[in-house]
Design an enzyme around this catalytic site. Structure first.
Site, PDB file in Angstrom:
ATOM      1  N   CYS A  62       6.834  -5.097  15.632  1.00 21.20           N
ATOM      2  CA  CYS A  62       6.123  -4.253  16.587  1.00 21.20           C
ATOM      3  C   CYS A  62       4.807  -4.357  16.990  1.00 21.20           C
ATOM      4  O   CYS A  62       4.169  -4.932  16.300  1.00 21.20           O
ATOM      5  CB  CYS A  62       6.458  -2.926  16.178  1.00 21.20           C
ATOM      6  SG  CYS A  62       8.060  -2.521  15.508  1.00 21.20           S
ATOM      7  N   CYS A 111      -1.054   5.681   9.497  1.00 18.02           N
ATOM      8  CA  CYS A 111       0.271   5.165  10.047  1.00 18.02           C
ATOM      9  C   CYS A 111       0.059   3.974  10.773  1.00 18.02           C
ATOM     10  O   CYS A 111      -0.572   3.748  11.637  1.00 18.02           O
ATOM     11  CB  CYS A 111       1.049   6.132  10.998  1.00 18.02           C
ATOM     12  SG  CYS A 111       2.320   6.597  10.328  1.00 18.02           S
ATOM     13  N   GLU A 142       0.877  -1.233  -0.110  1.00 16.58           N
ATOM     14  CA  GLU A 142       0.048   0.101   0.012  1.00 16.58           C
ATOM     15  C   GLU A 142       1.036   1.397   0.142  1.00 16.58           C
ATOM     16  O   GLU A 142       1.851   1.392   0.526  1.00 16.58           O
ATOM     17  CB  GLU A 142      -0.994  -0.095   1.204  1.00 16.58           C
ATOM     18  CG  GLU A 142      -1.954  -0.962   1.023  1.00 16.58           C
ATOM     19  CD  GLU A 142      -2.785  -1.031   2.338  1.00 16.58           C
ATOM     20  OE1 GLU A 142      -4.170  -1.430   2.112  1.00 16.58           O
ATOM     21  OE2 GLU A 142      -2.566  -0.838   3.376  1.00 16.58           O
ATOM     22  N   CYS A 199       1.920  -2.414  15.693  1.00 19.36           N
ATOM     23  CA  CYS A 199       1.719  -2.224  14.261  1.00 19.36           C
ATOM     24  C   CYS A 199       0.972  -3.356  13.312  1.00 19.36           C
ATOM     25  O   CYS A 199       1.349  -4.520  13.571  1.00 19.36           O
ATOM     26  CB  CYS A 199       3.352  -1.995  13.764  1.00 19.36           C
ATOM     27  SG  CYS A 199       3.218  -1.941  11.863  1.00 19.36           S
TER      28      CYS A 199
HETATM   29  N1  SAH Z   1       9.314   0.420   9.899  1.00 23.90           N
HETATM   30  C1  SAH Z   1       9.635   1.683   9.959  1.00 23.90           C
HETATM   31  C2  SAH Z   1       8.885   2.603   9.120  1.00 23.90           C
HETATM   32  C3  SAH Z   1       7.187   2.323   8.896  1.00 23.90           C
HETATM   33  S1  SAH Z   1       6.149   2.363  10.321  1.00 23.90           S
HETATM   34  C4  SAH Z   1       9.367   2.254  11.392  1.00 23.90           C
HETATM   35  O1  SAH Z   1       9.104   1.367  12.166  1.00 23.90           O
HETATM   36  O2  SAH Z   1       9.899   3.322  11.564  1.00 23.90           O
HETATM   37  C5  SAH Z   1       5.920   4.400  10.345  1.00 23.90           C
HETATM   38  C6  SAH Z   1       5.691   4.643  11.743  1.00 23.90           C
HETATM   39  O3  SAH Z   1       4.268   4.409  12.021  1.00 23.90           O
HETATM   40  C7  SAH Z   1       6.608   4.184  12.918  1.00 23.90           C
HETATM   41  O4  SAH Z   1       6.975   5.128  13.491  1.00 23.90           O
HETATM   42  C8  SAH Z   1       5.587   3.226  13.359  1.00 23.90           C
HETATM   43  O5  SAH Z   1       6.083   2.896  14.912  1.00 23.90           O
HETATM   44  C9  SAH Z   1       4.454   3.772  13.465  1.00 23.90           C
HETATM   45  N2  SAH Z   1       3.057   2.899  13.720  1.00 23.90           N
HETATM   46  C10 SAH Z   1       3.061   1.426  13.435  1.00 23.90           C
HETATM   47  N3  SAH Z   1       2.027   0.980  13.828  1.00 23.90           N
HETATM   48  C11 SAH Z   1       1.233   2.354  14.040  1.00 23.90           C
HETATM   49  C12 SAH Z   1      -0.003   2.364  14.824  1.00 23.90           C
HETATM   50  N4  SAH Z   1      -1.082   1.502  14.783  1.00 23.90           N
HETATM   51  N5  SAH Z   1      -0.364   3.758  15.007  1.00 23.90           N
HETATM   52  C13 SAH Z   1       0.478   4.706  15.132  1.00 23.90           C
HETATM   53  N6  SAH Z   1       1.395   4.574  14.460  1.00 23.90           N
HETATM   54  C14 SAH Z   1       1.915   3.303  14.213  1.00 23.90           C
HETATM   55 FE1  SF4 Z   2       7.629  -2.303  13.436  1.00 21.94          FE
HETATM   56 FE2  SF4 Z   2       5.747  -1.972  11.760  1.00 21.94          FE
HETATM   57 FE3  SF4 Z   2       8.032  -0.295  11.467  1.00 21.94          FE
HETATM   58 FE4  SF4 Z   2       7.888  -3.268  11.041  1.00 21.94          FE
HETATM   59  S1  SF4 Z   2       6.744  -1.382   9.643  1.00 21.94           S
HETATM   60  S2  SF4 Z   2       9.481  -1.957  11.995  1.00 21.94           S
HETATM   61  S3  SF4 Z   2       6.578  -3.924  12.598  1.00 21.94           S
HETATM   62  S4  SF4 Z   2       6.425  -0.531  13.169  1.00 21.94           S
END
Ligand code: SAH
Ligand code: SF4
Length: 398
Positions: A143, A372, A119, A146
């Site tokens: 994470c 996000c 996406e 996420c």
């Molecule tokens: N993998 C990378 C980039 C993609 S995630 C990273 O983790 O940084 C982009 C951002 O969205 C990151 O800061 C991540 O921690 C955050 N994120 C992931 N799931 C989320 C959620 N459900 N609500 C808010 N932010 C979230």
């Molecule tokens: Fe963590 Fe999601 Fe970023 Fe992957 S995309 S590193 S699971 S926050």
């Protein structure tokens, strides 16, 4: 990249597909660096002395004008265009669906080679438009807050698939220049953030090559300061991002103790808060005009106390930084809740009073699950059970 010790919790087990197609297939020119394009043209019979000029011409057609058909490259001879069409293609991911949110946010579901889906999200704002792009199908990291992290299947996107997301957004927004039309300086896609699916620093070369193309002055021409790479904290690759890409950096910090960060961002077990902060202090491009963004997701009762806010500003003292507070975007089965608004504001206030800009990220595109951390491909709905997610988050069930 990752250490091989048996206790290392993070594995990087992804498939990278080769750039060149098998014998007889046409090679995709999208995503090739200028050098690789040069080699491809010479390999196809372009005389050496012409190759440099041809690279410039073809590059402009693809990345400045958005042309997808060799026949339209009118400054090349007919024979040469035919040769190009025989050997090469200009191929982008296929747009499967496009959803437009009530707030104007657009989410694209793209299909890539192998039938995988990723996406891309376009977020229009008053003076700019930000494109949030993906770097992997799913993510090898887990994470616990996420949605992407619950998706098992992973492959690295190719440079073509990464830069292709920017090109497809321009297609949809009608943003390619019209030949002969006056130059329009306003940009619909003015910023790119690597904050979609995947960990960009675990797909370093492809992300770098794609961003070099996005920044190239004869094509998409985005300044390196308009590109932000977000990482969960892949420490050994962070300095390299500054040196080889030169973009801005965002770090998914999200917790102020190792105990909590281990649960939220498990890569912390490999590189803990202290190691991460030391690496950030040494970030080659760090300055007041190029601050690191600390992303901090607000999870009710988990990381959102006044004590957390105070610890946070203490931890990052000395690092030119801004702190981006992200209200948790909920997804079905998520083991967390979004912090209350008053709590987020109280947290922001402490951060602000300590001298840091502390914008609270406005949730966008929530009605289409475009926010996000909510991105996950539609074919991957068979997600882990709630219990599995809770177990990984170190939460007791019930
Ligand atoms: N993998 C990378 C980039 C993609 S995630 C990273 O983790 O940084 C982009 C951002 O969205 C990151 O800061 C991540 O921690 C955050 N994120 C992931 N799931 C989320 C959620 N459900 N609500 C808010 N932010 C979230
Ligand atoms: Fe963590 Fe999601 Fe970023 Fe992957 S995309 S590193 S699971 S926050």
């Amino acid at each position: 990249m990752t250490d091989e010790s048996p206790s290392a919790p993070i594995t990087q087990d992804v498939v990278t597909i080769p750039r060149k197609l098998p014998e007889g297939g046409r090679v995709n020119l999208v995503g090739l660096t200028r050098d690789a394009l040069h080699d491809a043209l010479v390999g196809a019979g372009t005389p050496d002395r012409q190759a440099k000029m041809r690279v410039g011409q073809i590059w402009q057609w693809i990345y400045h004008w958005g042309v997808r058909d060799f026949a339209a490259m009118t400054n090349l001879s007919k024979d040469y265009r035919a040769l190009l069409a025989e050997k090469f293609e200009i191929a982008l991911p296929e747009v499967v669906t496009r959803q437009v949110s009530a707030d104007g946010t657009r989410k694209y579901l793209l299909r890539i080679a192998g039938g995988h889906e990723v996406e891309t999200v376009y977020i229009p704002e008053e003076n700019r438009g930000t494109l949030c792009i993906s770097s992997q199908v799913g993510c090898t990291l887990t994470c616990s807050f996420c949605h992407t992290g619950t998706q098992k299947l992973v492959r690295n996107l190719t440079a073509a698939e990464i830069v292709g997301q920017v090109m497809l957004a321009r297609d949809d927004l009608g943003e390619w220049p019209e030949p002969g039309a006056p130059k329009d300086e306003s940009r619909l896609v003015s910023n790119v953030v690597l904050m979609g699916m995947g960990e960009p620093l675990y797909n370093f070369e492809n992300v770098r090559d794609a961003m070099k193309i996005v920044m190239d002055g004869e094509g998409l021409t985005l300044s390196r300061r308009r590109i932000t790479l977000s990482t969960s904290g892949v420490v050994p690759e962070i300095a390299r991002a500054a040196e080889e890409i030169g973009c801005l950096l965002a770090v998914s910090f999200h917790a102020t103790t190792d105990e909590v960060r281990d649960r939220l961002v498990p890569i912390n077990k490999r590189w803990n808060i202290e190691t991460l902060l030391n690496t950030l202090r040494d970030y080659p491009r760090l300055s007041n005009s190029e601050r690191i963004t600390f992303e901090y997701v607000m999870l009710k009762g988990v990381n959102d106390s006044d004590e957390d806010a105070k610890r946070l500003v203490k931890l990052i003292r000395g690092i030119p930084a801004k702190i981006n507070l992200i209200p948790f975007n909920e997804w079905p089965g998520a083991p967390y809740e979004r912090s209350d608004w008053e709590r987020i504001e109280a947290f922001a206030d402490i951060v602000y009073k300590a001298g840091y800009a502390s914008p609270i990220r406005t949730p966008r595109g929530e009605d289409i699950m475009a926010a996000c951390g909510q991105l996950k491909s539609a074919t991957e709905r068979a997600r882990k059970s709630r219990a599995a997610i809770a177990a990984e988050a170190g939460l007791a069930e019930g």
